[in-house]
Motif scaffolding. Structure first.
Motif, mmCIF file in Angstrom:
data_model
loop_
_atom_site.group_PDB
_atom_site.id
_atom_site.type_symbol
_atom_site.label_atom_id
_atom_site.label_comp_id
_atom_site.label_asym_id
_atom_site.label_seq_id
_atom_site.Cartn_x
_atom_site.Cartn_y
_atom_site.Cartn_z
ATOM 1 N N GLY A 11 0.824 -1.204 0.000
ATOM 2 C CA GLY A 11 0.000 0.000 0.000
ATOM 3 C C GLY A 11 0.852 1.245 0.000
ATOM 4 O O GLY A 11 2.003 1.220 0.411
ATOM 5 N N ASP A 13 0.443 5.768 0.455
ATOM 6 C CA ASP A 13 -0.370 6.955 0.694
ATOM 7 C C ASP A 13 0.569 8.137 0.537
ATOM 8 O O ASP A 13 1.432 8.355 1.387
ATOM 9 C CB ASP A 13 -0.978 6.908 2.102
ATOM 10 N N ASP A 350 -0.814 0.957 9.622
ATOM 11 C CA ASP A 350 -2.282 0.948 9.510
ATOM 12 C C ASP A 350 -2.782 2.178 8.760
ATOM 13 O O ASP A 350 -3.675 2.080 7.906
ATOM 14 C CB ASP A 350 -2.928 0.896 10.899
ATOM 15 N N ALA A 351 -2.205 3.334 9.091
ATOM 16 C CA ALA A 351 -2.661 4.587 8.476
ATOM 17 C C ALA A 351 -2.375 4.602 6.971
ATOM 18 O O ALA A 351 -3.205 5.044 6.175
ATOM 19 C CB ALA A 351 -1.986 5.778 9.157
ATOM 20 N N ALA A 353 -2.049 1.933 5.029
ATOM 21 C CA ALA A 353 -2.946 0.936 4.412
ATOM 22 C C ALA A 353 -4.361 1.491 4.253
ATOM 23 O O ALA A 353 -5.052 1.184 3.271
ATOM 24 C CB ALA A 353 -2.975 -0.341 5.252
ATOM 25 N N ASP A 354 -4.793 2.327 5.205
ATOM 26 C CA ASP A 354 -6.158 2.885 5.164
ATOM 27 C C ASP A 354 -6.241 4.207 4.407
ATOM 28 O O ASP A 354 -7.317 4.821 4.337
ATOM 29 C CB ASP A 354 -6.677 3.121 6.601
ATOM 30 N N ARG A 356 -4.922 7.125 5.294
ATOM 31 C CA ARG A 356 -5.141 8.280 6.183
ATOM 32 C C ARG A 356 -3.828 8.695 6.859
ATOM 33 O O ARG A 356 -3.798 9.116 8.017
ATOM 34 C CB ARG A 356 -6.216 7.957 7.232
#
Length: 376
Positions: A11, A13, A350-351, A353-354, A356
Motif C-alpha cells: 500500500g 499513501d 495501519d494509516a 494501508a487505510d 489516512r
C-alpha cells in the motif's frame, strides 16, 4: 519456509509505503524500526521481550562484534542468531560508521581502512572483502556494503571523493558477497546534502544491483531540516521495488517525517540509550523521569500504553529506581521506549494501508504540541 529474500509493497499513501520483506527467518513489516543490539544484545532487554514489543528484526554491529568476541568465535558457536538467542532476521551494518567515529589512528586507502581498536589498541584492517567475510561469519540476514562515511560538515569536494570511493567499495562488496540465497546485500547511497552527488551515487548503485538500498551519511549532525531536505528527493532516486533504509534514525518525529518521504526501514540506539538515561518517549513527547515533579506522582508514564512499565508501575516508582541507580529502571524505561516505537510503526502501517497517513501525521504532531500531562 521461503528460501528467498523478497519485498512486496502492499500500500501507499502519498510517498509513504507499507509492505512486507520476506526472509527465511520470518517477515518484516514495513515501515520497520530495528532496535539496535550493538554487542549481540539490546541493552537491558531479553530478546523475547524485544520481540514482545513488536520488533521483527534487530541490528547487530560489525565493528563491535569483530573486535569482541570476534566473528570467528561467533561462527564457531553457531552464528549470531543462536549466540544471542534471536531466531528472527538480523541486519548487520558494515562497520564503516564506527570506524569513523570510534577507532583511533585510522588510515584510509583505496584498499580499505586500518585502525586501532578503541578497546585494547590492537591493529585491524577492514576492506570491503573483509567486511563481507565478517558479516557472513556472523550469519546475518541483511548485509550492508562497506562504505566510508565522512563526518559532516565537510567540503563538497571531500564528500564527492568519499562517495566515489564508497561506490567502488560497493562494487567490491557485491563481488565478495557472491551468491547467497536467502541473504540480502544492501547498497548505501552517499553524497552528503548535495543532490547531484546523491543522484550520481544512486545511479552507480543501481548499475551494480542490490537487494535493498540505504540512504547513508545522514543523521550525523546536519540537523533535521537538512536531513528532510535530502529525503525530499533521495529515496525517489532508488528503485521503487526494493526496500529503502535510512541508517541511524532517529527521534519519533524524524521517523514519521522519513516515512512520509518514502523510507521503509530505520534503526537507532535512541530508545534504548534514552531509557538508560531516564528519558521516556510518549505520545506527548519526551518525559524526563529524573525530574523531581514525578517523585509523588502515582500515575503511569502514559495511561494508554500497555507496556509493563506503564501497566504496573507509577512515575513515582520509576523516578525512585532511576535516582537510586537500580537496574530495573533501565529495564522498564527501555521496554517502554521500544514498545512506544513499535506502536508508532504499527500506527503508521495501519494509516498508510487505510489511506489516512496525513491525518495520522497531523494527530501525531498535534498531541506532542501540548507536551507532557500537567504535574499533580
Amino acid at each position: 519456509m521461503t528460501q528467498k529474500f523478497s519485498f512486496a509493497l502492499n500500500g501507499r499513501d502519498g510517498k509513504a509505503r507499507t509492505g512486507i520483506i520476506s526472509t527465511p527467518r520470518g517477515e518484516i513489516r514495513t515501515p520497520a524500526f530495528m532496535p539496535v543490539g550493538t554487542a549481540a544484545t539490546v541493552k537491558a532487554m531479553l530478546p523475547e521481550n524485544v520481540r514482545a514489543t513488536g520488533a521483527d528484526i534487530l541490528l547487530g554491529n560489525t565493528y563491535h562484534l569483530m573486535l569482541r568476541p570476534t566473528a570467528e568465535r561467533i561462527d564457531r558457536l553457531g552464528g549470531l542468531h543462536r549466540f544471542m538467542n534471536w531466531d528472527r532476521p538480523i541486519l548487520t551494518d558494515s562497520g564503516g560508521f564506527q570506524v569513523m567515529s570510534l577507532a583511533a589512528l585510522r588510515k584510509l586507502t583505496e584498499k580499505g581502512v586500518t585502525f586501532k581498536s578503541h578497546i585494547d589498541g590492537s591493529r585491524h584492517e577492514v576492506t570491503p572483502e573483509r567486511s563481507m567475510e565478517i558479516q557472513k561469519l556472523l550469519g546475518s540476514d541483511i548485509v550492508m556494503c562497506f562504505d566510508e562515511c565522512p563526518a559532516l560538515p565537510a567540503s563538497e569536494e571531500d564528500v564527492a571523493k568519499s562517495m566515489r570511493l564508497s561506490m567502488r567499495w560497493a562494487a567490491r562488496s557485491r563481488d565478495a558477497f557472491g551468491d547467497r540465497p536467502g541473504h540480502a546485500l544492501f547498497g548505501i547511497q552517499q553524497g552528503g546534502v548535495t543532490q547531484d552527488l546523491r543522484a550520481e551515487s544512486a545511479e552507480a548503485l543501481r548499475e551494480i544491483g542490490f537487494d535493498g538500498y540505504a540512504v547513508g551519511g545522514l543523521a550525523v549532525g546536519e540537523g533535521q531540516e537538512a536531513m528532510f531536505g535530502v529525503l525530499d528527493y533521495a529515496p525517489d532516486m532508488l528503485p521503487e521495488d526494493k526496500p529503502r533504509y535510512l541508517m541511524g534514525v532517529g527521534k519519533p518525529d524524524d521517523i514519521v517525517g522519513a516515512v512520509a518521504r518514502g523510507i521503509d526501514m530505520m534503526d537507532c540506539v535512541l530508545p534504548s540509550r534514552s531509557g538508560r538515561t531516564g528519558q521516556a518517549f510518549t505520545r506527548f513527547g519526551v518525559v524526563n523521569i529524573k525530574n523531581a515533579r514525578h517523585q509523588d506522582d502515582p500515575r503511569p508514564l502514559d495511561a494508554d500504553c500497555t507496556c509493563p512499565a506503564c501497566r504496573n508501575y507509577s512515575r513515582a516508582y520509576l523516578h525512585h529506581v532511576y535516582r537510586s541507580q537500580e537496574i530495573i529502571a533501565s529495564m522498564l524505561l527501555t521496554w517502554h521506549n521500544l514498545h512506544y516505537y513499535q506502536e508508532l510503526m504499527q500506527g503508521m502501517r495501519d494509516a498508510i494501508a487505510d489511506g489516512r497517513f496525513d491525518a495520522f501525521q497531523a494527530a501525531f504532531h498535534d498531541r506532542r504540541k501540548d507536551g507532557d500531562i500537567a504535574p499533580l
